[in-house]
Write a protein that holds these residues in place. Sequence first.
Motif, PDB file in Angstrom:
ATOM      1  N   PRO A  72      23.485  -5.938  -3.619  1.00  0.00           N
ATOM      2  CA  PRO A  72      22.089  -5.627  -3.623  1.00  0.00           C
ATOM      3  C   PRO A  72      21.456  -4.242  -3.282  1.00  0.00           C
ATOM      4  CG  PRO A  72      22.868  -7.477  -2.404  1.00  0.00           C
ATOM      5  CD  PRO A  72      23.918  -6.718  -2.936  1.00  0.00           C
ATOM      6  N   SER A  73      20.320  -3.771  -3.757  1.00  0.00           N
ATOM      7  CA  SER A  73      19.914  -2.579  -3.407  1.00  0.00           C
ATOM      8  C   SER A  73      19.213  -2.416  -2.249  1.00  0.00           C
ATOM      9  CB  SER A  73      18.544  -2.014  -4.330  1.00  0.00           C
ATOM     10  OG  SER A  73      18.244  -0.774  -3.977  1.00  0.00           O
ATOM     11  N   SER A  74      19.585  -1.416  -1.369  1.00  0.00           N
ATOM     12  CA  SER A  74      18.851  -1.460  -0.018  1.00  0.00           C
ATOM     13  C   SER A  74      17.796  -0.668  -0.054  1.00  0.00           C
ATOM     14  CB  SER A  74      19.892  -0.963   0.860  1.00  0.00           C
ATOM     15  OG  SER A  74      20.404   0.202   0.576  1.00  0.00           O
ATOM     16  N   ASP A  75      17.429   0.311  -1.114  1.00  0.00           N
ATOM     17  CA  ASP A  75      16.493   0.865  -1.205  1.00  0.00           C
ATOM     18  C   ASP A  75      15.123   0.326  -1.523  1.00  0.00           C
ATOM     19  OD1 ASP A  75      15.552   3.858  -3.305  1.00  0.00           O
ATOM     20  OD2 ASP A  75      14.656   3.388  -1.552  1.00  0.00           O
ATOM     21  N   PHE A  76      14.455   0.188  -0.512  1.00  0.00           N
ATOM     22  CA  PHE A  76      12.906  -0.428  -0.527  1.00  0.00           C
ATOM     23  C   PHE A  76      12.265  -0.081  -1.819  1.00  0.00           C
ATOM     24  CE2 PHE A  76       8.646  -1.258   0.532  1.00  0.00           C
ATOM     25  CZ  PHE A  76       8.407  -2.392   0.547  1.00  0.00           C
ATOM     26  N   TRP A  77      11.818   1.290  -1.879  1.00  0.00           N
ATOM     27  CA  TRP A  77      11.072   1.854  -3.037  1.00  0.00           C
ATOM     28  C   TRP A  77      11.430   1.642  -4.275  1.00  0.00           C
ATOM     29  CZ3 TRP A  77       6.179   1.768  -1.198  1.00  0.00           C
ATOM     30  CH2 TRP A  77       6.027   2.106   0.002  1.00  0.00           C
ATOM     31  N   SER A  78      12.770   1.546  -4.358  1.00  0.00           N
ATOM     32  CA  SER A  78      13.183   1.362  -5.900  1.00  0.00           C
ATOM     33  C   SER A  78      12.806  -0.060  -6.355  1.00  0.00           C
ATOM     34  CB  SER A  78      14.667   1.488  -6.065  1.00  0.00           C
ATOM     35  OG  SER A  78      15.486   0.551  -5.368  1.00  0.00           O
ATOM     36  N   ASN A  79      12.437  -1.173  -5.367  1.00  0.00           N
ATOM     37  CA  ASN A  79      11.890  -2.350  -5.910  1.00  0.00           C
ATOM     38  C   ASN A  79      10.557  -2.636  -6.085  1.00  0.00           C
ATOM     39  OD1 ASN A  79      14.636  -3.282  -6.218  1.00  0.00           O
ATOM     40  ND2 ASN A  79      14.910  -3.598  -3.817  1.00  0.00           N
ATOM     41  N   VAL A  80       9.674  -1.672  -5.690  1.00  0.00           N
ATOM     42  CA  VAL A  80       8.318  -1.449  -5.576  1.00  0.00           C
ATOM     43  C   VAL A  80       7.741  -0.825  -6.966  1.00  0.00           C
ATOM     44  CG1 VAL A  80       6.199  -0.790  -4.268  1.00  0.00           C
ATOM     45  CG2 VAL A  80       8.251  -1.154  -3.119  1.00  0.00           C
ATOM     46  N   GLN A  81       6.712  -1.696  -7.527  1.00  0.00           N
ATOM     47  CA  GLN A  81       5.967  -1.153  -8.829  1.00  0.00           C
ATOM     48  C   GLN A  81       4.615  -1.375  -8.362  1.00  0.00           C
ATOM     49  OE1 GLN A  81       7.817  -4.343 -11.483  1.00  0.00           O
ATOM     50  NE2 GLN A  81       7.508  -2.751 -12.856  1.00  0.00           N
ATOM     51  N   PHE A  82       3.907  -0.122  -8.681  1.00  0.00           N
ATOM     52  CA  PHE A  82       2.422  -0.077  -8.682  1.00  0.00           C
ATOM     53  C   PHE A  82       1.818  -0.330  -9.923  1.00  0.00           C
ATOM     54  CE2 PHE A  82       4.381   2.518  -5.417  1.00  0.00           C
ATOM     55  CZ  PHE A  82       3.711   2.225  -4.273  1.00  0.00           C
ATOM     56  N   GLY A  83       0.361  -0.700  -9.838  1.00  0.00           N
ATOM     57  CA  GLY A  83      -0.399  -0.987 -11.073  1.00  0.00           C
ATOM     58  C   GLY A  83      -1.792  -1.434 -10.649  1.00  0.00           C
ATOM     59  N   GLY A  84      -2.507  -2.194 -11.418  1.00  0.00           N
ATOM     60  CA  GLY A  84      -3.795  -2.728 -11.182  1.00  0.00           C
ATOM     61  C   GLY A  84      -4.619  -2.822 -12.452  1.00  0.00           C
ATOM     62  N   GLY A  85      -5.941  -2.602 -11.917  1.00  0.00           N
ATOM     63  CA  GLY A  85      -6.889  -2.771 -13.204  1.00  0.00           C
ATOM     64  C   GLY A  85      -8.228  -1.752 -13.006  1.00  0.00           C
ATOM     65  N   LEU A  86      -8.674  -1.381 -14.062  1.00  0.00           N
ATOM     66  CA  LEU A  86      -9.757  -0.609 -14.074  1.00  0.00           C
ATOM     67  C   LEU A  86     -10.732  -1.170 -15.109  1.00  0.00           C
ATOM     68  CD1 LEU A  86     -11.252   1.883 -13.253  1.00  0.00           C
ATOM     69  CD2 LEU A  86     -10.255   3.147 -15.065  1.00  0.00           C
ATOM     70  N   GLY A  87     -11.941  -1.472 -14.640  1.00  0.00           N
ATOM     71  CA  GLY A  87     -12.858  -2.265 -15.668  1.00  0.00           C
ATOM     72  C   GLY A  87     -14.128  -1.483 -15.586  1.00  0.00           C
ATOM     73  N   LEU A  88     -14.769  -1.222 -16.867  1.00  0.00           N
ATOM     74  CA  LEU A  88     -16.083  -0.366 -17.072  1.00  0.00           C
ATOM     75  C   LEU A  88     -16.652  -0.963 -18.190  1.00  0.00           C
ATOM     76  CD1 LEU A  88     -14.438   3.297 -17.371  1.00  0.00           C
ATOM     77  CD2 LEU A  88     -15.743   2.246 -15.294  1.00  0.00           C
ATOM     78  N   GLY A  89     -18.048  -1.367 -17.724  1.00  0.00           N
ATOM     79  CA  GLY A  89     -18.976  -1.998 -18.745  1.00  0.00           C
ATOM     80  C   GLY A  89     -20.173  -1.416 -18.485  1.00  0.00           C
ATOM     81  N   PHE A  90     -20.802  -0.986 -19.683  1.00  0.00           N
ATOM     82  CA  PHE A  90     -22.177  -0.287 -19.685  1.00  0.00           C
ATOM     83  C   PHE A  90     -22.928  -0.915 -20.788  1.00  0.00           C
ATOM     84  CE2 PHE A  90     -19.262   2.757 -18.022  1.00  0.00           C
ATOM     85  CZ  PHE A  90     -19.888   3.197 -16.791  1.00  0.00           C
ATOM     86  N   GLY A  91     -24.303  -1.071 -20.542  1.00  0.00           N
ATOM     87  CA  GLY A  91     -25.163  -1.766 -21.554  1.00  0.00           C
ATOM     88  C   GLY A  91     -26.475  -1.185 -21.174  1.00  0.00           C
TER      89      GLY A  91
END
Length: 176
Positions: free
Chosen positions: A30-49
């Motif tokens: 098992p990997s002991s490196d915490f950050w190698s198992n972390v993923q970043f992401g998310g969402g961005l939404g834009l709506g105009f009318g």
Amino acid sequence: MKIKKIGLVIVLCLAINNMSFSQSTSKEKPSSDFWSNVQFGGGLGLGFGSGYTDITIAPSAIYNFNQHFALGTGLQYSFLKQKGLYTSNLYGVSLIGLLNPIEEIQLSVEVEEMNVNNKYQYIGSNYKESFWNTGLFLGAGYRMDNITVGARYNVLFDRDKNVYGDAFMPFVRVYF
């Protein structure tokens, strides 16, 4: 009642985590490196009318315990405005558990807590409301590398709370 449901979700996430560790047959160290198992992401939404604006920013991060289970957290801010009718600011946090029984399928459980601030502008009057809304989403999606396309359902949906228009929501989830 909501606290019992949130507690049940946490217990389920921990049980799934325990099962996924106990079923691991990998001989890899098992990997002991915490950050190698972390993923970043998310969402961005834009709506105009015509007189309408909808902006959403939702960063998130997950920790991959193994190839089958991940747990993470996220933040969300949304601004909605319909000129002459209403303005809404939503702030929130979420906790998400992801289970990949096979590489292409992703199941999710997500608890979301949102602070909703609505201001309605009617002819001759203004009305403000502020409240907290809890969502419990169960989801499933098709996964392709770090992108998942699917749908989620809010089992705590309340039509009287002016947060979401429907309990069923499609999603695209991306983690790098």
